[in-house]
Design a protein around this motif. Structure first.
Motif, PDB file in Angstrom:
ATOM      1  N   VAL A 104       0.802  -1.218   0.000  1.00  9.18           N
ATOM      2  CA  VAL A 104       0.000   0.000   0.000  1.00  9.18           C
ATOM      3  C   VAL A 104       0.835   1.269   0.000  1.00  9.18           C
ATOM      4  CG1 VAL A 104      -1.588   1.397   1.364  1.00  9.18           C
ATOM      5  CG2 VAL A 104      -1.954  -1.060   1.157  1.00  9.18           C
ATOM      6  N   ARG A 122       1.726  11.934  -9.018  1.00  4.65           N
ATOM      7  CA  ARG A 122       3.001  11.260  -8.829  1.00  4.65           C
ATOM      8  C   ARG A 122       2.812   9.754  -8.617  1.00  4.65           C
ATOM      9  NH1 ARG A 122       5.952  14.906  -5.385  1.00  4.65           N
ATOM     10  NH2 ARG A 122       4.958  13.940  -3.622  1.00  4.65           N
TER      11      ARG A 122
ATOM     12  N   PRO B  61       7.899   6.393 -14.050  1.00  7.21           N
ATOM     13  CA  PRO B  61       8.779   6.237 -12.899  1.00  7.21           C
ATOM     14  C   PRO B  61       9.363   4.834 -12.767  1.00  7.21           C
ATOM     15  CG  PRO B  61       6.505   6.383 -12.190  1.00  7.21           C
ATOM     16  CD  PRO B  61       6.515   6.640 -13.661  1.00  7.21           C
ATOM     17  N   ALA B  65      13.192   4.144 -12.553  1.00  8.52           N
ATOM     18  CA  ALA B  65      13.727   3.439 -11.395  1.00  8.52           C
ATOM     19  C   ALA B  65      14.618   2.283 -11.825  1.00  8.52           C
ATOM     20  CB  ALA B  65      12.591   2.929 -10.524  1.00  8.52           C
ATOM     21  N   THR B  71      13.855   4.714  -6.630  1.00 10.52           N
ATOM     22  CA  THR B  71      12.417   4.694  -6.886  1.00 10.52           C
ATOM     23  C   THR B  71      11.677   5.927  -6.402  1.00 10.52           C
ATOM     24  OG1 THR B  71      12.054   3.560  -4.794  1.00 10.52           O
ATOM     25  CG2 THR B  71      12.305   2.183  -6.750  1.00 10.52           C
ATOM     26  N   LEU B  73      10.691   6.281  -3.491  1.00 12.71           N
ATOM     27  CA  LEU B  73       9.711   5.754  -2.546  1.00 12.71           C
ATOM     28  C   LEU B  73      10.435   5.519  -1.226  1.00 12.71           C
ATOM     29  CD1 LEU B  73       7.311   5.437  -4.303  1.00 12.71           C
ATOM     30  CD2 LEU B  73       7.750   2.993  -4.469  1.00 12.71           C
ATOM     31  N   GLN B  94       5.205  11.723   5.981  1.00 10.04           N
ATOM     32  CA  GLN B  94       4.514  11.997   4.731  1.00 10.04           C
ATOM     33  C   GLN B  94       4.786  13.418   4.240  1.00 10.04           C
ATOM     34  OE1 GLN B  94       1.804  10.482   2.889  1.00 10.04           O
ATOM     35  NE2 GLN B  94       1.478  12.364   1.769  1.00 10.04           N
ATOM     36  N   ALA B  95       4.671  14.370   5.145  1.00 17.58           N
ATOM     37  CA  ALA B  95       4.883  15.759   4.765  1.00 17.58           C
ATOM     38  C   ALA B  95       6.314  15.983   4.285  1.00 17.58           C
ATOM     39  CB  ALA B  95       4.574  16.674   5.942  1.00 17.58           C
ATOM     40  N   ALA B  98       6.865  14.168   0.838  1.00 16.19           N
ATOM     41  CA  ALA B  98       6.218  14.833  -0.294  1.00 16.19           C
ATOM     42  C   ALA B  98       7.020  16.061  -0.700  1.00 16.19           C
ATOM     43  CB  ALA B  98       4.796  15.227   0.072  1.00 16.19           C
ATOM     44  N   GLY B 101       9.735  15.272  -2.874  1.00 11.20           N
ATOM     45  CA  GLY B 101       9.420  14.519  -4.071  1.00 11.20           C
ATOM     46  C   GLY B 101       9.358  13.014  -3.875  1.00 11.20           C
ATOM     47  N   TYR B 102       9.256  12.600  -2.633  1.00 16.19           N
ATOM     48  CA  TYR B 102       9.173  11.172  -2.361  1.00 16.19           C
ATOM     49  C   TYR B 102       7.747  10.774  -2.019  1.00 16.19           C
ATOM     50  CZ  TYR B 102      14.158  10.315  -2.480  1.00 16.19           C
ATOM     51  OH  TYR B 102      15.447  10.155  -2.900  1.00 16.19           O
ATOM     52  N   THR B 103       7.433   9.542  -2.295  1.00 15.23           N
ATOM     53  CA  THR B 103       6.121   9.022  -1.957  1.00 15.23           C
ATOM     54  C   THR B 103       6.303   7.990  -0.857  1.00 15.23           C
ATOM     55  OG1 THR B 103       5.370   9.401  -4.218  1.00 15.23           O
ATOM     56  CG2 THR B 103       4.075   7.890  -2.908  1.00 15.23           C
ATOM     57  N   VAL B 104       5.289   7.879  -0.010  1.00 15.15           N
ATOM     58  CA  VAL B 104       5.403   7.008   1.148  1.00 15.15           C
ATOM     59  C   VAL B 104       4.669   5.687   0.979  1.00 15.15           C
ATOM     60  CG1 VAL B 104       4.778   6.728   3.559  1.00 15.15           C
ATOM     61  CG2 VAL B 104       5.713   8.884   2.758  1.00 15.15           C
ATOM     62  N   LEU B 105       5.362   4.662   1.339  1.00 15.86           N
ATOM     63  CA  LEU B 105       4.809   3.336   1.286  1.00 15.86           C
ATOM     64  C   LEU B 105       4.585   2.927   2.732  1.00 15.86           C
ATOM     65  CD1 LEU B 105       6.367   1.076  -1.287  1.00 15.86           C
ATOM     66  CD2 LEU B 105       5.458   0.141   0.813  1.00 15.86           C
ATOM     67  N   LEU B 126      11.806  -2.125  -3.245  1.00 18.90           N
ATOM     68  CA  LEU B 126      11.025  -1.101  -3.921  1.00 18.90           C
ATOM     69  C   LEU B 126      11.351   0.297  -3.428  1.00 18.90           C
ATOM     70  CD1 LEU B 126       9.168  -2.251  -5.922  1.00 18.90           C
ATOM     71  CD2 LEU B 126       7.319  -2.209  -4.261  1.00 18.90           C
TER      72      LEU B 126
END
Lengths: 354, 354
Positions: A104, A122, B61, B65, B71, B73, B94-95, B98, B101-105, B126
């Motif tokens: 997730v 993104r 992406p 990657a 990635t 991530l 998360q903040a 973001a 430029g990173y997304t959180v898994l 990943l």
DNA sequence: GTGAAAGCGCTAACAG
DNA sequence: CTGTTAGCGCTTTCAC
């Protein structure tokens, strides 16, 4: 290309080429072994597996994703992760996803459409599907997303997009039944945000069903779906006495209880309060909050279920919304209407007379 | 390879080849335009951008990657996402992510080491790094993870792994100061889980600093770091009267308050209670809970900051732990010791006499 | 069944 | 600065 077979040198992560070389087979054979679930017991398959985990080989999900265009990732977006309401949904999603081998990716929009949009841009190319736990996007915005990836919406219906919701109508009915049974005849509904889908549904049900129980309901609001929204709601509620109030959700209900208590009212002696959702704090406040429980965890789990089904089959799969049952959890915030006149509890009001 | 330049046919997502063809440049030039942040205003760069978003091009992406082995991530693991304590940390992460430029898994281990391990195995290849919000893994387990990807640990120190913690010692000091100032002389510490790092630190600080304030502290426990752990703690606490109790965390403190109240004690008249963390429910309970606030959000944000720094630089970057300040939030659960003898509040105990 | 070869879409090294 | 050429590690025809 001969360099690929040069063996498991250095501390580098082994690839199928390393395994292939060590097992004396072609790379494609190794690949098949790890991507075809059926092929587990063939002679060579076993040898390959042995060699592989002796070498510490793990398939590289990024490379796999590039060639299959499936990442085994799903995104879930919520407006506020610190809201217990969403936390439960996320847990459900997470559980369902893990069970199916998916991971997730979390998006907290922080209540901002802009953040949500950007994060989604993104994340979208990275995921196989999206669960919209609570989106700030418009219906058409959601449809746009749905055009790029399978989407399931929770707690809202968007035409053309699969969704899972709770049975608001029957939730409202049980609440009404409970209150009417206690003897309440005049209720206030502290409404949620204007644009909220559940708010609309709940109010409509309230209005339509009130008659059946011989009660009258007035709508006040809208209010933000938060504790401070509840604080503001309390101010309005007290201007229009009623023996009980049904709040849009638990947070508003809790805010109302707190503020009313501060103003000198006693709950439930002077006013009964009913919420929606049954988030954890509902049982922590004093008195405990009577509320219509929404199966949050189940909603999340159901949502991924639906999503994965959609991902599996090719077609968009656009049936009617899945609707989950609710139940009334009775705690201390509701009781028979007090002996006091609804007006009396305002007497201890300190300093707000116009 | 000529087929790649065959133009933006069908509904297919455009690639750099499509853009290159349409703009009349080489694919690598397009690639540069999107991967080199500096190159924004050159003649061609502008034309390429124009063509690109006219075509609706978005960089893939996954492909990126694969060739960069980055990635964008990061994974964050917590034991229970519905725990407000972790929710705040996640929000911080998360903040910060973001913003860079990173997304959180997200990984919710559901308090299970097995689930955590498995999820981590799936997620590790990943992600570019991991924030361990609360890990069930042993120190060596964490070091194993750290060997594969940069890791930052929150609320715990693991030798050789960067971490961010709060200043527990000074938090304990302010609590002690507050209580001693009110006149309390005998305190109980309701301990957290045996293996908990913060628990050890807090108890040690308590023991060492108590003398300075002329108070005596007894340790009771261990208890689970939950509300029901607090309920159990209450049972023990009442066997060993003291005028105030400091709990391992807010949840335990809340559990203690509830149970003690049920047993007929009045808070703070009979017993003062102090918690740790300042989670949201701490201000919702009645009376409000006096607590040592841990800057949860900041911890999360700091953790990603450290993590991204580590990812940026090549070397493992193993300095001392980053330590964040705490402050005491005084609410209604603490007051001067009551006129009652510490024993009296047990009288309304109903039915637990051995 | 197995092996050979051609990409998935992008970046990176190397010439010009 | 731009074009050319190899791959990143895996899956997937296509032959055998």
């Amino acid at each position: 290309m001969g360099s690929k077979g040069s063996g498991p040198d250095g501390g580098r992560t082994p690839t199928i080429y390393d395994v292939a070389a060590a097992a004396g087979v072609a790379p494609s054979t190794v690949s098949r072994t790890f991507s075809r679930p059926g092929r587990v017991n063939s002679e060579t398959a076993q040898r390959i597996r042995a060699v592989a985990d002796q070498l510490g080989y793990r398939v590289n999900p990024v490379a796999r994703a590039l060639s299959t265009s499936r990442t085994s990732l799903i995104a879930v977006v919520v407006a506020d992760i610190s809201n217990p309401f969403f936390a439960a949904i996320i847990r459900g999603v997470q559980a369902g996803a893990a069970q199916a081998g998916y991971t997730v990716l979390l998006i907290d929009s922080e209540e901002s459409e802009a953040i949500e949009r950007e994060a989604l841009i993104r994340a979208l190319p990275l995921v196989d599907g999206v669960v919209l736990g609570s989106s700030r996007l418009s219906d058409s915005g959601i449809r746009t997303v749905a055009k790029q990836r399978p989407v399931v919406v929770v707690n809202r219906t968007v035409s053309g997009v699969p969704s899972v919701v709770i049975d608001n109508r029957s939730g409202v009915r049980t609440a009404l039944e409970h209150l009417a049974g206690l003897g309440h005849q005049r209720l206030t509904y502290a409404a949620g945000p204007e644009a909220s889908w559940p708010d609309g549904v709940r109010w409509r049900a309230l209005r339509e069903l009130a008659g059946n129980f011989g009660v009258r309901v007035d709508r006040r609001g809208p209010f933000a779906p938060t504790i401070s929204g509840g604080t503001r709601a309390a101010e309005v509620v007290r201007q229009h006495p009623a023996s009980a109030v049904i709040a849009y959700n638990d947070q508003v209900a809790i805010g109302i209880m707190r503020r009313l208590t501060q103003l000198g009212a006693r709950i439930p002696a002077n006013v009964s309060v009913v919420g929606f959702d049954n988030i954890l704090p509902a049982e922590l406040v004093t008195p405990g909050l009577t509320t219509v429980e929404a199966p949050l965890y189940a909603q999340g789990k159901t949502a991924v279920g639906t999503l994965l089904a959609t991902i599996g089959s090719a077609r968009p799969q656009t049936g009617p919304a899945v609707v989950l049952p609710t139940r009334l959890v009775v705690r201390g915030s509701t009781a028979v209407p007090g002996a006091y006149d609804p007006a009396t509890w305002q007497i201890s009001d300190a300093g707000t007379s116009p």
